[in-house]
Design a protein around this motif. Structure first.
Motif: not given
Length: 236
Positions: A165-184
Motif C-alpha cells: 500500500r505504501l511501496g511507491e513512497i519507500n525510498l530506503v532500499e532504492r536509496g542504497l540499491t541505486v547508487p550501489m548498482a551504479y558502482l557495480g
C-alpha cells in the motif's frame, strides 16, 4: 574454506537494541543477529564495524567536490585531507565481500548519516569511472564483482514492500540499491521490520518474521560462499 570480509554498518540514531535496551533500535537488532549467526556459521570470516548513526561521516562540501574532481597527482595537501575520511570509507567498501547495512526509514528515506556515507563512497575515479570521450555510456562501475549487499530496515507503518500500500513512497532500499548498482554492486537482499508505531502483536509478529528471514538468509549466503569457493579449491 576461503575467508571472507564483512562490512557491518549501523545507521540508527538509537544506540541500543530493541528487545534489550529501552527504545532500542530494530535495525541494530537485525544487524547484530545477522553477524552473530554469520560468525557462528563461518568463524574464519572477519568483520569491520562502522557506526554512522553515532559517528556520522562529514557531509560532502564544495571543497570535497573540488578535491574529488582534481586529478590525484595534482591534489594539494589540503585536498588530500578533505578526502581522507572518504578514502577510509571507500577502502572498507572495497575490502568487503558482504556489506550488511542497518537502514531505518526516516521520513520515507535514508537517515542523513547514511546518506552522507553513500555520498562519501560514490566517488569518480575510485568507485565509478567517467570519460566524456568514451563511446556509448560515459560512466562505468569500478567495484570488483561478487560483492553482496544486505539491507536490514525498519518502518513505523506497514505495506512498504514492492506492491504494498505504501511501496511507491519507500525510498530506503532504492536509496542504497541505486547508487550501489551504479558502482557495480547489484546482488542485494532486503529484510524489514514493520508496524513499529503500532507497538502491538503485529509488531511482535513482524520482528519474529524478520529474525527468521535473517537466519534463513545467513544460511543461504553462507552456503553460497562455500559453493563459490569449491571450484577454486578444486583447481588449486
Amino acid at each position: 574454506m576461503q575467508a571472507l570480509h564483512i562490512l557491518q554498518i549501523d545507521a540508527s540514531a538509537r544506540p541500543g537494541l530493541s528487545g534489550i535496551d529501552p527504545r532500542g533500535s530494530h535495525t541494530r537488532r537485525l544487524t547484530s543477529r545477522f553477524i552473530e549467526r554469520w560468525q557462528a556459521a563461518r568463524p574464519q570470516d572477519s568483520v569491520t564495524y562502522r557506526d554512522v548513526g553515532q559517528q556520522p561521516p562529514s557531509p560532502v562540501s564544495g571543497d570535497w567536490i573540488a578535491a574529488a574532481f582534481t586529478r590525484p597527482e595534482r591534489r594539494s595537501e589540503a585536498a588530500r585531507a578533505q578526502l581522507a575520511e572518504s578514502d577510509a570509507l571507500i577502502n572498507e567498501l572495497l575490502r568487503a565481500d558482504l556489506i550488511v547495512i542497518g537502514a531505518p526509514m526516516y521520513n520515507f528515506g535514508l537517515p542523513a548519516q547514511l546518506k552522507a556515507w553513500v555520498d562519501n563512497v560514490v566517488r569518480v575515479g575510485v568507485t565509478f569511472g567517467f570519460d566524456r570521450s568514451r563511446q556509448g555510456e560515459p560512466y562505468w562501475p569500478m567495484l570488483s564483482p561478487g560483492k553482496r549487499l544486505v539491507i536490514l530496515s525498519s518502518r513505523g507503518d506497514y505495506g512498504y514492500d514492492p506492491g504494498g500500500r505504501l511501496g511507491e513512497i519507500n525510498l530506503v532500499e532504492r536509496g542504497l540499491t541505486v547508487p550501489m548498482a551504479y558502482l557495480g554492486l547489484t546482488d542485494t537482499h532486503s529484510i524489514a521490520i514493520e508496524y513499529d508505531e503500532f507497538a502491538d502483536e503485529r509488531l511482535r509478529a513482524s520482528i519474529s518474521a524478520a529474525e527468521s528471514a535473517v537466519d534463513e538468509l545467513v544460511g543461504k549466503l553462507a552456503r553460497d560462499a562455500i559453493d563459490a569457493a569449491a571450484p577454486a579449491l578444486a583447481v588449486a
